[in-house]
Design an enzyme around this catalytic site. Structure first.
Site, mmCIF file in Angstrom:
data_model
loop_
_atom_site.group_PDB
_atom_site.id
_atom_site.type_symbol
_atom_site.label_atom_id
_atom_site.label_comp_id
_atom_site.label_asym_id
_atom_site.label_seq_id
_atom_site.Cartn_x
_atom_site.Cartn_y
_atom_site.Cartn_z
ATOM 1 N N GLY A 1 0.781 -1.225 0.000
ATOM 2 C CA GLY A 1 0.000 0.000 0.000
ATOM 3 C C GLY A 1 0.812 1.274 0.000
ATOM 4 O O GLY A 1 0.500 2.234 -0.714
ATOM 5 N N THR B 1 2.071 1.887 -3.768
ATOM 6 C CA THR B 1 1.240 2.043 -4.978
ATOM 7 C C THR B 1 -0.249 2.173 -4.713
ATOM 8 O O THR B 1 -1.036 2.206 -5.657
ATOM 9 C CB THR B 1 1.456 0.836 -5.911
ATOM 10 N N GLY C 1 -2.738 -9.875 12.612
ATOM 11 C CA GLY C 1 -2.504 -11.297 12.853
ATOM 12 C C GLY C 1 -1.321 -11.829 12.077
ATOM 13 O O GLY C 1 -0.672 -11.121 11.301
ATOM 14 N N GLU D 1 1.031 -13.859 0.832
ATOM 15 C CA GLU D 1 0.147 -13.916 -0.331
ATOM 16 C C GLU D 1 0.883 -14.467 -1.544
ATOM 17 O O GLU D 1 0.337 -15.280 -2.298
ATOM 18 C CB GLU D 1 -0.403 -12.518 -0.643
#
Length: 672
Positions: free
Chosen positions: A42, A45, A74, A108
Site C-alpha cells: 500500500g 502504490t 494477525g 500472499e
C-alpha cells in the site's frame, strides 16, 4: 418475537422472473469468486499505480479482489483472504520497493504460487520500479528486508519466502520502467488486455454433453473468413427442437477467443413479450460496455448501441428471434459495429431477415436415422447404441421422432430403465402422432408424471423459468407436491434442466407444451384456467371481477413497469386492487403484484395463498384483515418499507411456523 435475520441487498438476475435469486446469506458464487486477485504494498502504490490498474480492470467488467495488506492483523492468512486467492483465476502481484518488507505480501505470494502449481492459476507479476534480478537475488533495501524477517520469523518460513521470490522473478511479467519509457497508462492498458485475453478461455456457453452430429454442421465455420475483414451476420434457422441454439452456442464458443466484446442474448422471443425489446437492448449494452444503461424506449436504445459500439469488434448471439423489428432494434445490418464483428441469429422464421444483409443463411435439418439412434441411446441406455434385444424397438421408436434432438432426448430419458411393456405402449402412442406434431410426442412423457410432478412442470412452464430451483419449493412443499422428488424426476426425464447456478430451465418447445396444456383447460375463457401467465389476460379477469375458483396462479406484475418516486417521497402507484376482486379466488396459491396496493376488507379471503410477490409495495398498508393463513413465501423486492411497515402486524398475528420473505435476492426468515 419476529426477527429479521439479514438486511443485505444484492442485484437480482435479469433472468429470474419472480424475485430473482432468493438464496440467502453471503454464499460465494459457484466457480471462481474473483477473476483477479491483486496483491500490492500500500505505501508504494495504493493511491497511484495499483489504484489506476484496479479501476481499469473494474471498468473492463473484471471482478477484482484488491487486498490492502496494511489493514490486515494477525500472523496467518485468514480464511476469507485464502479463499479469495485460491478461487481467483488470475493473481497479479505488484512487486515494488517495499513489497518484500511486508510479511503479508510474502504470505500472499507464497499462496499464489501454490495455486499456480496445484490449480494452474495464472500469475502475472508486475515489477514496479524494481528489476526481476533484484527480486531473484535481493540486494540493498530488499536484502535488508529479508534479514529483518530472519530476526523475527522462523527460518523455514523465511526460506519459503526467498524461494517464492526466486520463482516469481522467473515468470513472464512486466517491468514498469521498460514499458513506453515508464508511462504507466500504456502498461495498464497492456495488462488489462492480457487479463481479458487470459479470461477468454473461461467464457464458454454451456452446451449439452451428449452432442451428436454437431461437428458436421460446424463446418459452416470454414466459410467464415479467419481475418474477419467485414461484419458478418450468420442466420441458423429451422423448426423448434431441431438444435439451433446448441449449434449456435458451439459456434459462439469456437469464435469467442477472437473477440474482446461478446454477448449472448437468450430466448429473445419470450423475453421481449414480457419485458419489451428495450430490456434486450439494455442487456446487450451492458454485456458489451460492462456498465448499466437505462434505456427508456427502443429509439434511445438504438442510439446508444450505434454510438458506443462503432469502435468495438463484437461477437453477438441473438437466440430465438421472430420479429424483424427486433433485428433492427439490436443489430440492424451490422454496420453499427466495428469491421470484423460477427452476429449469430437463430430463428424459426428466416423471412424476418433480408437475405441481402445476411452473410450466411444456414438451415439446420433433422438428424439422420443413425445419428438419431446414437442420441436416443445415450439417454435411454447411457451409451451410444442399444442392447441387442432392444435394437429393433429402439429403431422403431427413433423412426417416429422425425430426427428431432429434443424429442429424442425427452423420449429416451423417459424410457430409461423402463419395462418392456412401457416401451411397447410408448411406441404405440408415438406411431399415432404425425411427425410434425412435436408437442404431442413430448406430451407422452408429461402424461407419465404423477399429479404433483405435473403441477410442478406446469408451474415452471408458466411461472418459474429462470428462477432459482429453491424459490418455488416452499410453495410446492406446502401444497404437498413433494418438490424434492418431483424436480429430480423432471430433470431425469429431460423435461427441465438445472444450470450450474441452480436456475430452472426449460426448452421453449416444452414450455409451449406446458402452456398449451393449461390453455386447453378452457380455450375461450381464461378465467377457467388454472394459471394465467399473460399479464393482460390476468388483469382483465381481475378488473372485470371474473375470478373463479379454478385459478391457482395470477401474475399481475407487468414486466419492466416501475413508477418513479412521487413528489412527496412516496411511491406513485397506478393500480389498486380491492378485496371484492379476490372474493371468488378461493384456490389461488400464487399471486404477483408489482408497485400496487390492496384496499378493502380481506377477511376470510385468499385462504390457500402460499406465495405473494409484492414488489415495490407501498409504505402505507391500507388493507384490512389482510392475513393469508397459509402464506409461506413473501417477496418484497424493490420496496421502500421498514420494520415499522404496517404490513408486519397482520402477518405476525397469523403465522406460527415461520415465513420465508424474499427481499431482493436475500432470504429473510421471520419467526413468531
Amino acid at each position: 418475537m419476529m426477527s429479521i435475520q439479514s438486511r443485505k441487498r444484492a442485484s437480482s438476475s435479469s433472468n429470474a422472473p419472480h424475485g430473482g435469486d432468493h438464496e440467502g446469506g453471503d454464499k460465494r458464487p459457484k466457480g471462481n469468486a474473483y477473476e483477479v486477485f491483486l496483491s500490492f504494498r500500500g505505501i508504494d502504490t495504493r493511491k497511484s499505480f495499483t489504484d489506476y490498474l484496479y479501476t481499469s480492470l473494474i471498468d473492463a467488467g473484471i471482478h477484482v479482489f484488491r487486498d490492502d495488506n496494511e489493514l490486515r492483523v494477525g500472523e496467518e492468512i485468514g480464511s476469507e483472504l485464502l479463499c479469495s486467492i485460491t478461487q481467483s483465476t488470475i493473481s497479479i502481484p505488484v512487486i515494488s520497493k517495499n513489497y518484500v518488507s511486508s510479511k503479508w505480501c510474502l504470505r500472499e505470494l507464497v499462496q499464489m504460487l501454490k495455486c499456480k502449481r496445484s490449480k494452474e492459476q495464472i500469475v502475472l507479476p508486475i515489477f514496479y520500479k524494481v528489476e526481476p534480478s533484484q527480486v531473484r537475488h535481493p540486494t540493498g533495501r530488499l536484502r535488508k528486508a529479508i534479514n529483518a524477517h530472519k530476526k523475527n520469523m522462523e527460518e523455514m518460513v523465511v526460506k519459503e519466502w526467498e524461494e517464492a521470490l526466486k520463482e516469481v522473478s522467473s515468470l513472464k511479467g512486466w517491468e514498469s520502467e521498460k514499458i513506453d519509457n515508464g508511462h504507466e497508462g500504456t502498461l495498464v492498458k497492456i495488462i488489462v488486455k492480457k487479463v481479458i485475453g487470459e479470461l477468454k478461455r473461461f467464457f464458454q456457453l454451456n452446451v449439452p454433453k451428449q452432442l451428436v452430429g454437431i461437428e458436421d454442421h460446424v463446418q459452416l465455420m470454414s466459410n467464415i473468413d479467419a481475418e474477419f475483414n467485414d461484419t458478418k451476420i450468420i442466420v441458423i434457422y429451422g423448426m423448434g427442437g431441431i438444435g439451433k441454439t446448441t449449434l449456435a452456442k458451439v459456434l459462439y464458443n469456437r469464435l469467442s477467443s477472437h473477440f474482446d466484446y461478446r454477448s449472448f442474448l437468450a430466448n429473445i422471443r419470450e423475453t421481449s413479450q414480457h419485458k419489451g425489446i428495450e430490456c434486450i437492448q439494455k442487456q446487450l449494452i451492458y454485456d458489451i460496455t460492462r456498465s448499466p444503461c437505462d434505456v427508456s424506449n427502443v429509439d434511445e436504445g438504438v442510439s446508444v448501441i450505434k454510438s458506443r459500439f462503432m469502435r468495438k469488434k463484437v461477437l453477438v448471439l441473438l437466440d430465438d428471434m421472430d420479429d424483424s423489428t427486433h433485428v433492427n432494434a439490436l443489430v440492424k445490418d451490422g454496420s453499427w459495429f466495428e469491421v470484423g464483428s460477427i452476429v449469430i441469429i437463430t430463428t424459426r422464421n428466416k423471412s424476418i431477415l433480408d437475405e441481402g444483409r445476411v452473410s450466411y443463411m444456414y438451415q439446420l435439418n433433422e438428424l439422420s436415422l443413425d445419428q438419431s439412434l446414437i442420441l436416443f441411446s445415450r439417454h435411454a441406455f447411457q451409451k451410444d447404441s442399444p442392447p441387442s434385444d432392444y435394437e429393433v424397438i429402439s429403431r422403431d421408436v427413433v423412426s417416429t421422432t422425425g430426427g428431432l434432438p429434443l424429442a429424442l432426448e425427452v423420449i429416451g430419458s423417459f424410457l430409461w430403465r423402463k419395462r418392456e411393456d412401457v416401451w411397447k405402449g410408448t411406441l404405440k402412442k408415438l406411431k399415432k402422432v404425425p411427425h410434425e406434431k412435436v408437442q404431442e410426442k413430448l406430451k407422452i412423457s408429461y402424461e407419465a408424471l404423477n399429479y404433483g410432478e405435473q403441477q410442478i412442470f406446469l408451474d415452471i412452464a408458466c411461472l418459474f423459468i429462470g428462477s432459482r430451483k429453491q424459490n418455488p419449493t416452499y410453495m410446492w412443499d406446502a401444497c404437498d407436491f413433494f418438490p424434492g422428488m418431483g424436480i429430480e424426476v423432471l430433470s431425469l426425464m429431460s423435461l427441465i434442466k438445472i444450470d450450474e447456478d441452480g436456475k430452472l430451465l426449460m426448452h421453449d418447445q416444452l414450455r409451449d407444451l406446458g402452456r398449451e396444456i393449461v390453455r386447453l383447460e378452457n380455450p375461450n375463457e381464461p378465467q377457467e384456467r388454472s394459471r394465467l401467465w399473460i399479464y393482460e389476460e390476468a388483469l382483465d379477469v381481475l378488473d372485470n371481477n371474473e375470478g373463479t375458483r379454478k385459478i391457482e396462479a395470477l401474475p399481475l406484475g407487468k414486466w419492466g413497469y416501475r413508477k418513479r418516486y412521487a413528489p412527496l417521497g412516496g411511491w406513485g402507484y397506478r393500480k389498486r386492487y380491492a378485496a371484492e376482486q379476490f372474493k371468488e379466488l378461493t384456490n389461488l396459491r400464487f399471486l404477483q403484484v408489482n408497485y400496487a396496493n390492496f384496499t378493502g376488507d380481506f377477511q376470510s379471503l385468499l385462504p390457500k395463498l402460499r406465495w405473494l410477490q409484492w414488489q415495490g409495495c407501498p409504505l402505507d398498508f391500507i388493507a384490512v384483515n389482510f392475513h393469508p393463513k397459509k402464506l409461506v413465501v413473501l417477496d418484497l423486492s424493490n420496496s421502500a418499507i421498514s420494520e415499522a411497515w404496517g404490513g408486519w402486524v397482520p402477518l405476525k398475528v397469523r403465522h406460527k411456523e415461520g415465513i420465508e420473505v424474499f427481499f431482493n435476492i436475500m432470504i429473510f426468515s421471520l419467526y413468531i
